[in-house]
Design a protein around this motif. Sequence first.
Motif, PDB file in Angstrom:
ATOM      1  N   GLU A 107       0.830  -1.203   0.000  1.00 49.19           N
ATOM      2  CA  GLU A 107       0.000   0.000   0.000  1.00 49.19           C
ATOM      3  C   GLU A 107       0.865   1.254   0.000  1.00 49.19           C
ATOM      4  OE1 GLU A 107      -3.459   1.990   2.840  1.00 49.19           O
ATOM      5  OE2 GLU A 107      -3.185  -0.191   2.799  1.00 49.19           O
ATOM      6  N   TYR A 108       0.496   2.218  -0.843  1.00 50.26           N
ATOM      7  CA  TYR A 108       1.218   3.481  -0.900  1.00 50.26           C
ATOM      8  C   TYR A 108       0.818   4.380   0.279  1.00 50.26           C
ATOM      9  CZ  TYR A 108       2.735   2.339  -5.652  1.00 50.26           C
ATOM     10  OH  TYR A 108       3.308   1.745  -6.748  1.00 50.26           O
ATOM     11  N   ASP A 109       1.697   5.318   0.636  1.00 45.41           N
ATOM     12  CA  ASP A 109       1.439   6.170   1.800  1.00 45.41           C
ATOM     13  C   ASP A 109       0.738   7.466   1.416  1.00 45.41           C
ATOM     14  OD1 ASP A 109       3.549   7.316   0.480  1.00 45.41           O
ATOM     15  OD2 ASP A 109       4.702   7.774   2.291  1.00 45.41           O
ATOM     16  N   PHE A 110      -0.282   7.357   0.581  1.00 46.50           N
ATOM     17  CA  PHE A 110      -1.135   8.509   0.264  1.00 46.50           C
ATOM     18  C   PHE A 110      -2.487   7.994  -0.205  1.00 46.50           C
ATOM     19  CE2 PHE A 110       0.843   7.441  -3.769  1.00 46.50           C
ATOM     20  CZ  PHE A 110      -0.180   7.594  -4.694  1.00 46.50           C
ATOM     21  N   ASN A 111      -3.458   8.882  -0.265  1.00 49.43           N
ATOM     22  CA  ASN A 111      -4.786   8.545  -0.781  1.00 49.43           C
ATOM     23  C   ASN A 111      -5.109   9.405  -1.992  1.00 49.43           C
ATOM     24  OD1 ASN A 111      -5.717   8.403   2.600  1.00 49.43           O
ATOM     25  ND2 ASN A 111      -5.678   6.617   1.288  1.00 49.43           N
ATOM     26  N   PHE A 136      -7.775  14.644  -6.445  1.00 49.28           N
ATOM     27  CA  PHE A 136      -6.829  15.252  -5.514  1.00 49.28           C
ATOM     28  C   PHE A 136      -5.940  14.150  -4.929  1.00 49.28           C
ATOM     29  CE2 PHE A 136     -10.690  17.708  -5.581  1.00 49.28           C
ATOM     30  CZ  PHE A 136     -10.297  19.031  -5.543  1.00 49.28           C
ATOM     31  N   VAL A 137      -4.788  14.573  -4.437  1.00 52.45           N
ATOM     32  CA  VAL A 137      -3.903  13.665  -3.711  1.00 52.45           C
ATOM     33  C   VAL A 137      -3.894  14.097  -2.242  1.00 52.45           C
ATOM     34  CG1 VAL A 137      -1.542  12.841  -3.416  1.00 52.45           C
ATOM     35  CG2 VAL A 137      -2.441  13.244  -5.717  1.00 52.45           C
ATOM     36  N   CYS A 138      -4.063  13.142  -1.340  1.00 51.42           N
ATOM     37  CA  CYS A 138      -3.914  13.423   0.094  1.00 51.42           C
ATOM     38  C   CYS A 138      -2.636  12.737   0.548  1.00 51.42           C
ATOM     39  CB  CYS A 138      -5.111  12.897   0.881  1.00 51.42           C
ATOM     40  SG  CYS A 138      -4.940  13.168   2.661  1.00 51.42           S
ATOM     41  N   ASP A 139      -1.626  13.529   0.918  1.00 52.48           N
ATOM     42  CA  ASP A 139      -0.354  12.923   1.313  1.00 52.48           C
ATOM     43  C   ASP A 139      -0.432  12.383   2.740  1.00 52.48           C
ATOM     44  OD1 ASP A 139       0.037  15.033   3.113  1.00 52.48           O
ATOM     45  OD2 ASP A 139       1.494  16.070   1.864  1.00 52.48           O
ATOM     46  N   ASN A 140       0.655  11.797   3.210  1.00 48.57           N
ATOM     47  CA  ASN A 140       0.619  11.136   4.521  1.00 48.57           C
ATOM     48  C   ASN A 140       0.573  12.108   5.697  1.00 48.57           C
ATOM     49  OD1 ASN A 140       3.215  12.061   4.328  1.00 48.57           O
ATOM     50  ND2 ASN A 140       4.201  10.063   4.488  1.00 48.57           N
ATOM     51  N   ASN A 141       0.637  13.411   5.424  1.00 50.63           N
ATOM     52  CA  ASN A 141       0.457  14.413   6.482  1.00 50.63           C
ATOM     53  C   ASN A 141      -0.974  14.932   6.533  1.00 50.63           C
ATOM     54  OD1 ASN A 141       3.133  14.446   7.473  1.00 50.63           O
ATOM     55  ND2 ASN A 141       3.771  15.771   5.781  1.00 50.63           N
ATOM     56  N   GLY A 142      -1.776  14.577   5.522  1.00 47.88           N
ATOM     57  CA  GLY A 142      -3.161  15.027   5.486  1.00 47.88           C
ATOM     58  C   GLY A 142      -3.402  16.223   4.581  1.00 47.88           C
ATOM     59  N   PHE A 143      -2.353  16.727   3.917  1.00 48.91           N
ATOM     60  CA  PHE A 143      -2.535  17.836   2.982  1.00 48.91           C
ATOM     61  C   PHE A 143      -3.197  17.314   1.703  1.00 48.91           C
ATOM     62  CE2 PHE A 143       1.191  19.360   5.438  1.00 48.91           C
ATOM     63  CZ  PHE A 143       0.645  20.549   5.909  1.00 48.91           C
ATOM     64  N   ILE A 144      -4.229  18.001   1.242  1.00 43.97           N
ATOM     65  CA  ILE A 144      -4.945  17.614   0.029  1.00 43.97           C
ATOM     66  C   ILE A 144      -4.594  18.591  -1.085  1.00 43.97           C
ATOM     67  CG2 ILE A 144      -7.228  17.372  -1.023  1.00 43.97           C
ATOM     68  CD1 ILE A 144      -8.256  16.334   1.631  1.00 43.97           C
ATOM     69  N   ILE A 145      -4.111  18.037  -2.201  1.00 40.38           N
ATOM     70  CA  ILE A 145      -3.550  18.840  -3.288  1.00 40.38           C
ATOM     71  C   ILE A 145      -4.207  18.435  -4.603  1.00 40.38           C
ATOM     72  CG2 ILE A 145      -1.386  19.531  -4.405  1.00 40.38           C
ATOM     73  CD1 ILE A 145      -0.277  17.716  -1.772  1.00 40.38           C
ATOM     74  N   PRO A 146      -4.634  19.376  -5.431  1.00 35.57           N
ATOM     75  CA  PRO A 146      -5.154  19.003  -6.757  1.00 35.57           C
ATOM     76  C   PRO A 146      -4.110  18.197  -7.520  1.00 35.57           C
ATOM     77  CG  PRO A 146      -5.611  21.318  -6.289  1.00 35.57           C
ATOM     78  CD  PRO A 146      -4.688  20.831  -5.205  1.00 35.57           C
ATOM     79  N   TYR A 147      -4.549  17.151  -8.190  1.00 36.98           N
ATOM     80  CA  TYR A 147      -3.615  16.238  -8.846  1.00 36.98           C
ATOM     81  C   TYR A 147      -2.700  16.958  -9.826  1.00 36.98           C
ATOM     82  CZ  TYR A 147      -1.793  12.368 -11.608  1.00 36.98           C
ATOM     83  OH  TYR A 147      -0.951  11.496 -12.251  1.00 36.98           O
ATOM     84  N   GLU A 148      -3.258  17.886 -10.592  1.00 36.52           N
ATOM     85  CA  GLU A 148      -2.446  18.587 -11.594  1.00 36.52           C
ATOM     86  C   GLU A 148      -1.354  19.434 -10.948  1.00 36.52           C
ATOM     87  OE1 GLU A 148      -6.351  20.942 -11.058  1.00 36.52           O
ATOM     88  OE2 GLU A 148      -5.692  18.839 -11.189  1.00 36.52           O
ATOM     89  N   ASP A 149      -1.618  19.935  -9.751  1.00 36.02           N
ATOM     90  CA  ASP A 149      -0.598  20.703  -9.030  1.00 36.02           C
ATOM     91  C   ASP A 149       0.392  19.788  -8.325  1.00 36.02           C
ATOM     92  OD1 ASP A 149      -1.550  23.372  -9.601  1.00 36.02           O
ATOM     93  OD2 ASP A 149      -3.227  22.953  -8.263  1.00 36.02           O
ATOM     94  N   TYR A 150      -0.069  18.593  -7.980  1.00 35.70           N
ATOM     95  CA  TYR A 150       0.804  17.629  -7.308  1.00 35.70           C
ATOM     96  C   TYR A 150       1.901  17.121  -8.243  1.00 35.70           C
ATOM     97  CZ  TYR A 150       2.190  13.491  -4.614  1.00 35.70           C
ATOM     98  OH  TYR A 150       2.895  12.543  -3.913  1.00 35.70           O
ATOM     99  N   ILE A 151       1.545  16.924  -9.497  1.00 35.48           N
ATOM    100  CA  ILE A 151       2.536  16.380 -10.444  1.00 35.48           C
ATOM    101  C   ILE A 151       3.328  17.483 -11.143  1.00 35.48           C
ATOM    102  CG2 ILE A 151       1.190  14.293 -10.853  1.00 35.48           C
ATOM    103  CD1 ILE A 151       0.279  15.519 -13.503  1.00 35.48           C
ATOM    104  N   ILE A 196      -9.227  19.958   2.808  1.00 34.43           N
ATOM    105  CA  ILE A 196      -9.961  20.722   1.791  1.00 34.43           C
ATOM    106  C   ILE A 196     -10.047  22.192   2.175  1.00 34.43           C
ATOM    107  CG2 ILE A 196     -12.217  21.071   0.721  1.00 34.43           C
ATOM    108  CD1 ILE A 196     -10.732  18.738  -0.458  1.00 34.43           C
ATOM    109  N   LYS A 197     -10.420  22.488   3.421  1.00 30.27           N
ATOM    110  CA  LYS A 197     -10.490  23.881   3.861  1.00 30.27           C
ATOM    111  C   LYS A 197      -9.096  24.509   3.878  1.00 30.27           C
ATOM    112  CE  LYS A 197     -14.761  23.728   6.555  1.00 30.27           C
ATOM    113  NZ  LYS A 197     -15.405  23.916   7.883  1.00 30.27           N
ATOM    114  N   PHE A 198      -8.108  23.701   4.222  1.00 28.83           N
ATOM    115  CA  PHE A 198      -6.730  24.205   4.199  1.00 28.83           C
ATOM    116  C   PHE A 198      -6.340  24.588   2.775  1.00 28.83           C
ATOM    117  CE2 PHE A 198      -2.168  23.794   3.741  1.00 28.83           C
ATOM    118  CZ  PHE A 198      -1.673  24.441   4.866  1.00 28.83           C
TER     119      PHE A 198
END
Length: 205
Positions: free
Chosen positions: A94-98, A109-124, A159-161
Amino acid sequence: MIGEIFNLKKKDYMRIISILLLVILIVSICFVKYFSNIKESGEISRARQALYKITDTDRGHTKFEYSSKNNYVKDKDINKEYYVFKVKKTDGKEYDFNYVVDKNYFQVFVCDNNGFIIPYEDYISKDSSIGDYFEKLKEMKYNDIPAATRNYLDKNGGIKFLNKVSEIIENQNLQAVDGWGGIVKYVDHVLNGVNQDQLNEEFKE
Protein backbone atom coordinates in the motif's frame (compact mmCIF):
# COMPACT_ATOMS: atom_id res chain seq x y z
CA MET A 1 -66.39 -13.90 8.97
CA ILE A 2 -67.27 -10.48 7.58
CA GLY A 3 -69.41 -9.83 10.61
CA GLU A 4 -66.52 -10.68 12.90
CA ILE A 5 -64.30 -8.26 11.04
CA PHE A 6 -66.82 -5.46 11.41
CA ASN A 7 -67.21 -6.34 15.09
CA LEU A 8 -63.52 -5.61 15.75
CA LYS A 9 -63.02 -2.88 18.25
CA LYS A 10 -61.69 0.49 17.15
CA LYS A 11 -58.42 -0.04 18.99
CA ASP A 12 -57.92 -3.32 17.11
CA TYR A 13 -58.32 -1.49 13.80
CA MET A 14 -55.77 1.09 14.91
CA ARG A 15 -53.35 -1.68 15.94
CA ILE A 16 -53.67 -3.39 12.54
CA ILE A 17 -53.25 -0.10 10.68
CA SER A 18 -50.19 0.76 12.78
CA ILE A 19 -48.61 -2.62 12.00
CA LEU A 20 -49.33 -2.21 8.28
CA LEU A 21 -47.83 1.29 8.25
CA LEU A 22 -44.76 0.04 10.09
CA VAL A 23 -44.30 -2.77 7.56
CA ILE A 24 -44.69 -0.33 4.66
CA LEU A 25 -42.16 2.02 6.26
CA ILE A 26 -39.59 -0.76 6.78
CA VAL A 27 -40.01 -2.01 3.21
CA SER A 28 -39.68 1.54 1.85
CA ILE A 29 -36.47 2.15 3.83
CA CYS A 30 -35.01 -1.13 2.56
CA PHE A 31 -35.82 -0.20 -1.05
CA VAL A 32 -34.33 3.28 -0.66
CA LYS A 33 -31.18 1.88 0.92
CA TYR A 34 -30.90 -0.83 -1.74
CA PHE A 35 -31.17 1.58 -4.65
CA SER A 36 -28.93 4.13 -2.91
CA ASN A 37 -26.25 1.46 -2.56
CA ILE A 38 -26.60 0.59 -6.25
CA LYS A 39 -26.28 4.25 -7.19
CA GLU A 40 -23.29 4.80 -4.89
CA SER A 41 -21.60 1.69 -6.25
CA GLY A 42 -22.01 3.07 -9.76
CA GLU A 43 -20.66 6.47 -8.74
CA ILE A 44 -17.66 4.89 -7.01
CA SER A 45 -16.96 2.95 -10.18
CA ARG A 46 -17.09 6.19 -12.20
CA ALA A 47 -14.71 7.84 -9.74
CA ARG A 48 -12.32 4.89 -10.03
CA GLN A 49 -12.48 5.10 -13.83
CA ALA A 50 -11.67 8.82 -13.62
CA LEU A 51 -8.65 7.98 -11.47
CA TYR A 52 -7.26 5.48 -13.95
CA LYS A 53 -7.78 7.90 -16.81
CA ILE A 54 -6.39 11.06 -15.18
CA THR A 55 -3.42 9.37 -13.52
CA ASP A 56 -2.72 7.15 -16.54
CA THR A 57 -2.26 4.19 -14.19
CA ASP A 58 -1.70 0.62 -15.35
CA ARG A 59 -4.49 -1.55 -13.95
CA GLY A 60 -2.16 -4.53 -14.06
CA HIS A 61 0.16 -3.03 -11.46
CA THR A 62 -1.95 -0.71 -9.30
CA LYS A 63 -5.46 -0.81 -7.93
CA PHE A 64 -7.61 1.85 -6.31
CA GLU A 65 -9.59 0.57 -3.34
CA TYR A 66 -12.52 2.66 -2.10
CA SER A 67 -12.24 3.29 1.63
CA SER A 68 -14.72 4.97 3.96
CA LYS A 69 -12.15 5.00 6.79
CA ASN A 70 -10.30 7.90 5.15
CA ASN A 71 -6.79 6.77 6.08
CA TYR A 72 -4.57 9.87 5.79
CA VAL A 73 -7.47 12.29 5.32
CA LYS A 74 -8.10 14.55 8.33
CA ASP A 75 -11.42 15.99 7.14
CA LYS A 76 -14.19 14.57 9.33
CA ASP A 77 -16.98 14.96 6.77
CA ILE A 78 -14.95 14.16 3.65
CA ASN A 79 -17.31 11.33 2.61
CA LYS A 80 -20.21 13.74 2.08
CA GLU A 81 -18.67 15.30 -1.01
CA TYR A 82 -15.67 13.12 -1.90
CA TYR A 83 -14.67 9.50 -2.43
CA VAL A 84 -11.44 8.38 -0.80
CA PHE A 85 -9.31 5.62 -2.32
CA LYS A 86 -6.38 3.62 -1.02
CA VAL A 87 -3.63 3.07 -3.58
CA LYS A 88 -2.22 -0.45 -3.67
CA LYS A 89 0.06 -2.48 -5.86
CA THR A 90 -1.40 -5.74 -7.08
CA ASP A 91 1.05 -7.57 -4.79
CA GLY A 92 -0.68 -5.96 -1.80
CA LYS A 93 1.81 -3.21 -0.98
CA GLU A 94 0.00 0.00 0.00
CA TYR A 95 1.22 3.48 -0.90
CA ASP A 96 1.44 6.17 1.80
CA PHE A 97 -1.13 8.51 0.26
CA ASN A 98 -4.79 8.54 -0.78
CA TYR A 99 -6.59 9.71 -3.86
CA VAL A 100 -9.62 11.90 -3.20
CA VAL A 101 -12.26 12.32 -5.93
CA ASP A 102 -14.97 14.98 -5.97
CA LYS A 103 -18.42 13.34 -6.17
CA ASN A 104 -19.91 15.97 -8.46
CA TYR A 105 -17.17 16.77 -10.97
CA PHE A 106 -14.80 13.81 -10.44
CA GLN A 107 -11.85 16.15 -9.93
CA VAL A 108 -8.89 14.23 -8.55
CA PHE A 109 -6.83 15.25 -5.51
CA VAL A 110 -3.90 13.66 -3.71
CA CYS A 111 -3.91 13.42 0.09
CA ASP A 112 -0.35 12.92 1.31
CA ASN A 113 0.62 11.14 4.52
CA ASN A 114 0.46 14.41 6.48
CA GLY A 115 -3.16 15.03 5.49
CA PHE A 116 -2.54 17.84 2.98
CA ILE A 117 -4.95 17.61 0.03
CA ILE A 118 -3.55 18.84 -3.29
CA PRO A 119 -5.15 19.00 -6.76
CA TYR A 120 -3.61 16.24 -8.85
CA GLU A 121 -2.45 18.59 -11.59
CA ASP A 122 -0.60 20.70 -9.03
CA TYR A 123 0.80 17.63 -7.31
CA ILE A 124 2.54 16.38 -10.44
CA SER A 125 3.56 19.84 -11.70
CA LYS A 126 5.61 22.15 -9.51
CA ASP A 127 5.26 25.02 -12.01
CA SER A 128 2.12 26.38 -10.37
CA SER A 129 2.30 28.47 -7.19
CA ILE A 130 0.11 25.95 -5.34
CA GLY A 131 2.24 23.04 -6.53
CA ASP A 132 5.43 24.82 -5.50
CA TYR A 133 4.04 25.57 -2.04
CA PHE A 134 2.99 21.99 -1.34
CA GLU A 135 6.26 20.66 -2.73
CA LYS A 136 8.11 22.77 -0.16
CA LEU A 137 5.90 21.37 2.60
CA LYS A 138 6.54 17.85 1.33
CA GLU A 139 10.29 18.35 1.68
CA MET A 140 9.86 19.13 5.39
CA LYS A 141 9.36 16.73 8.27
CA TYR A 142 5.89 17.21 9.73
CA ASN A 143 7.16 18.59 13.04
CA ASP A 144 9.30 21.11 11.15
CA ILE A 145 6.28 22.57 9.37
CA PRO A 146 5.39 25.92 11.01
CA ALA A 147 2.95 25.58 13.92
CA ALA A 148 0.08 27.70 12.56
CA THR A 149 0.10 25.68 9.34
CA ARG A 150 -0.11 22.37 11.21
CA ASN A 151 -2.77 23.70 13.58
CA TYR A 152 -4.96 24.99 10.74
CA LEU A 153 -4.73 21.65 8.95
CA ASP A 154 -5.47 19.60 12.07
CA LYS A 155 -8.44 21.79 13.00
CA ASN A 156 -10.02 22.30 9.59
CA GLY A 157 -8.89 19.41 7.39
CA GLY A 158 -7.20 19.29 4.02
CA ILE A 159 -9.96 20.72 1.79
CA LYS A 160 -10.49 23.88 3.86
CA PHE A 161 -6.73 24.20 4.20
CA LEU A 162 -6.34 24.01 0.41
CA ASN A 163 -9.06 26.61 -0.14
CA LYS A 164 -7.51 28.98 2.41
CA VAL A 165 -3.99 28.61 1.03
CA SER A 166 -5.29 29.11 -2.53
CA GLU A 167 -6.87 32.37 -1.42
CA ILE A 168 -3.66 33.51 0.29
CA ILE A 169 -1.47 32.66 -2.70
CA GLU A 170 -3.87 34.38 -5.07
CA ASN A 171 -3.38 37.61 -3.10
CA GLN A 172 0.33 37.23 -2.41
CA ASN A 173 2.93 39.91 -3.03
CA LEU A 174 6.09 38.23 -4.31
CA GLN A 175 8.35 40.83 -2.68
CA ALA A 176 6.58 40.24 0.63
CA VAL A 177 6.92 36.48 0.18
CA ASP A 178 10.69 36.85 -0.25
CA GLY A 179 10.89 39.39 2.55
CA TRP A 180 9.17 37.09 5.03
CA GLY A 181 11.46 34.19 4.24
CA GLY A 182 9.59 32.31 1.53
CA ILE A 183 6.09 31.11 0.75
CA VAL A 184 5.84 28.61 3.62
CA LYS A 185 6.60 31.22 6.29
CA TYR A 186 4.51 33.85 4.50
CA VAL A 187 1.43 31.61 4.43
CA ASP A 188 2.03 30.59 8.05
CA HIS A 189 1.96 34.24 9.15
CA VAL A 190 -1.46 34.70 7.55
CA LEU A 191 -2.76 31.43 9.02
CA ASN A 192 -1.53 32.65 12.38
CA GLY A 193 -3.85 35.66 12.13
CA VAL A 194 -1.58 38.34 10.66
CA ASN A 195 -3.43 40.57 8.19
CA GLN A 196 -2.21 39.73 4.69
CA ASP A 197 -2.57 43.30 3.44
CA GLN A 198 -0.24 44.42 6.22
CA LEU A 199 2.27 41.72 5.29
CA ASN A 200 2.21 42.88 1.68
CA GLU A 201 2.38 46.56 2.62
CA GLU A 202 5.63 46.20 4.52
CA PHE A 203 7.43 45.15 1.34
CA LYS A 204 5.50 47.24 -1.16
CA GLU A 205 7.57 49.23 -3.64
